[in-house]
Write a protein that holds these residues in place. Structure first.
Motif, PDB file in Angstrom:
ATOM      1  N   LYS A 181      -1.576  -6.799   6.179  1.00 42.81           N
ATOM      2  CA  LYS A 181      -2.515  -6.362   5.150  1.00 42.81           C
ATOM      3  C   LYS A 181      -2.454  -7.269   3.912  1.00 42.81           C
ATOM      4  CE  LYS A 181      -2.622  -1.487   6.504  1.00 42.81           C
ATOM      5  NZ  LYS A 181      -4.083  -1.499   6.794  1.00 42.81           N
ATOM      6  N   PHE A 182      -1.233  -7.671   3.553  1.00 39.98           N
ATOM      7  CA  PHE A 182      -1.042  -8.584   2.419  1.00 39.98           C
ATOM      8  C   PHE A 182      -1.791  -9.891   2.662  1.00 39.98           C
ATOM      9  CE2 PHE A 182       1.518 -11.936   0.330  1.00 39.98           C
ATOM     10  CZ  PHE A 182       1.535 -11.472  -0.980  1.00 39.98           C
TER      11      PHE A 182
ATOM     12  N   GLN B 240      -4.369 -10.373   4.585  1.00 35.62           N
ATOM     13  CA  GLN B 240      -5.803 -10.112   4.509  1.00 35.62           C
ATOM     14  C   GLN B 240      -6.278 -10.042   3.066  1.00 35.62           C
ATOM     15  OE1 GLN B 240      -6.075  -6.500   6.766  1.00 35.62           O
ATOM     16  NE2 GLN B 240      -5.941  -7.542   8.759  1.00 35.62           N
ATOM     17  N   GLN B 241      -5.485  -9.417   2.207  1.00 32.84           N
ATOM     18  CA  GLN B 241      -5.847  -9.289   0.801  1.00 32.84           C
ATOM     19  C   GLN B 241      -5.999 -10.651   0.132  1.00 32.84           C
ATOM     20  OE1 GLN B 241      -2.857  -6.818  -1.012  1.00 32.84           O
ATOM     21  NE2 GLN B 241      -3.417  -5.003   0.196  1.00 32.84           N
ATOM     22  N   TYR B 242      -5.164 -11.603   0.542  1.00 31.52           N
ATOM     23  CA  TYR B 242      -5.184 -12.937  -0.067  1.00 31.52           C
ATOM     24  C   TYR B 242      -5.902 -13.962   0.804  1.00 31.52           C
ATOM     25  CZ  TYR B 242      -2.098 -11.229  -3.693  1.00 31.52           C
ATOM     26  OH  TYR B 242      -1.569 -10.524  -4.763  1.00 31.52           O
ATOM     27  N   GLN B 243      -6.655 -13.466   1.802  1.00 35.39           N
ATOM     28  CA  GLN B 243      -7.459 -14.321   2.673  1.00 35.39           C
ATOM     29  C   GLN B 243      -6.629 -15.446   3.282  1.00 35.39           C
ATOM     30  OE1 GLN B 243     -10.790 -15.441   0.155  1.00 35.39           O
ATOM     31  NE2 GLN B 243     -11.849 -13.512   0.589  1.00 35.39           N
TER      32      GLN B 243
ATOM     33  N   ASP C 187       0.861  -1.181   0.000  1.00 33.84           N
ATOM     34  CA  ASP C 187       0.000   0.000   0.000  1.00 33.84           C
ATOM     35  C   ASP C 187       0.898   1.232   0.000  1.00 33.84           C
ATOM     36  OD1 ASP C 187      -1.775   2.086   0.516  1.00 33.84           O
ATOM     37  OD2 ASP C 187      -3.069   0.835   1.776  1.00 33.84           O
TER      38      ASP C 187
END
Length: 229
Positions: free
Chosen positions: A165-166, A168-171, A112
């Protein structure tokens, strides 16, 4: 009692070092800036003392015996990375985890840019044998500049937030993101759980390398459960 359990089938241990490049936005963070910007609480306590030491292979012992003093005398980040950090990570990949992980060097980890969470990574260990693609989830490590461990804490925490965050983005969320600030021969470990950062109070020094190897195996092995009381 403190308990850490690693239960996911895939995650990765990521090693970062700050560079002199203006593109390395992680390096803009000091400790206070990282804690304030990402609304984090800070705890200082021991969470690695019960890790079981691991004996190095003859190859690693010889490599460090030859390279450690040279890297310290040379006293550059490049020398320390090449002669100390790289052999240790190769040991983790090829011998201790039997090739079930992949090792990356010099990869971009931009998550980000608007938050300053972007830059290049010196090392990434993925707990997938695939060498072509970095997969989530991740834990992040910075190498400190000029042997100043404390100056790397903010950079490391920012990269740990990026890893969170990474994931979370890729579950592929996990409860704990690990990190470390290292000069090669000196290591301080951190963990990020939700909005709480914990810095282990102990500095891990090598030689000997046994305790450090135990820590790296523990935090990069999805099937391993270990705890401190």
């Amino acid at each position: 009692m403190f308990v850490t359990q690693i239960s996911k089938s895939k995650w990765l241990l990521k090693f970062l070092t700050p560079t002199e490049s203006n593109n390395m936005s992680y390096s803009q963070f000091d400790l206070q800036t990282a804690l304030t910007q990402f609304k984090l609480s800070l705890i200082e306590e021991s969470f690695l003392s019960k890790v079981v030491p691991v004996k190095p292979s003859e190859w690693l012992a010889t490599s460090l015996d030859i390279g450690l003093n040279w890297a310290i005398d040379n006293n550059t980040e490049k020398a320390r990375a090449e002669a100390i950090i790289t052999p240790i990570l190769i040991e983790i990949k090829t011998k201790l985890l039997k090739g079930n992980v992949s090792l990356f060097s010099g990869k971009d980890f931009s998550v980000d840019a608007a938050l300053g969470l972007n830059g290049l990574c010196d090392y990434i260990i993925s707990l997938s044998p695939n060498q072509l693609l970095i997969t989530a989830p991740v834990a992040v490590v910075f190498e400190a500049k000029r042997e100043d461990i404390n100056s790397g804490f903010g950079q490391c925490i920012a990269a740990m937030v990026a890893a969170q965050k990474f994931n979370q983005q890729y579950q592929q969320e996990i409860e704990t993101i690990y990190g470390a600030v290292t000069t090669g021969d000196r290591w301080r470990f951190l963990k990020l759980e939700n909005q709480i950062v914990t810095i282990d109070i102990a500095e891990v020094r090598i030689p000997p390398v046994n305790h450090l190897l135990g820590i790296l195996v523990a935090i990069s092995s999805p099937e391993m459960t270990w705890q401190n009381k």
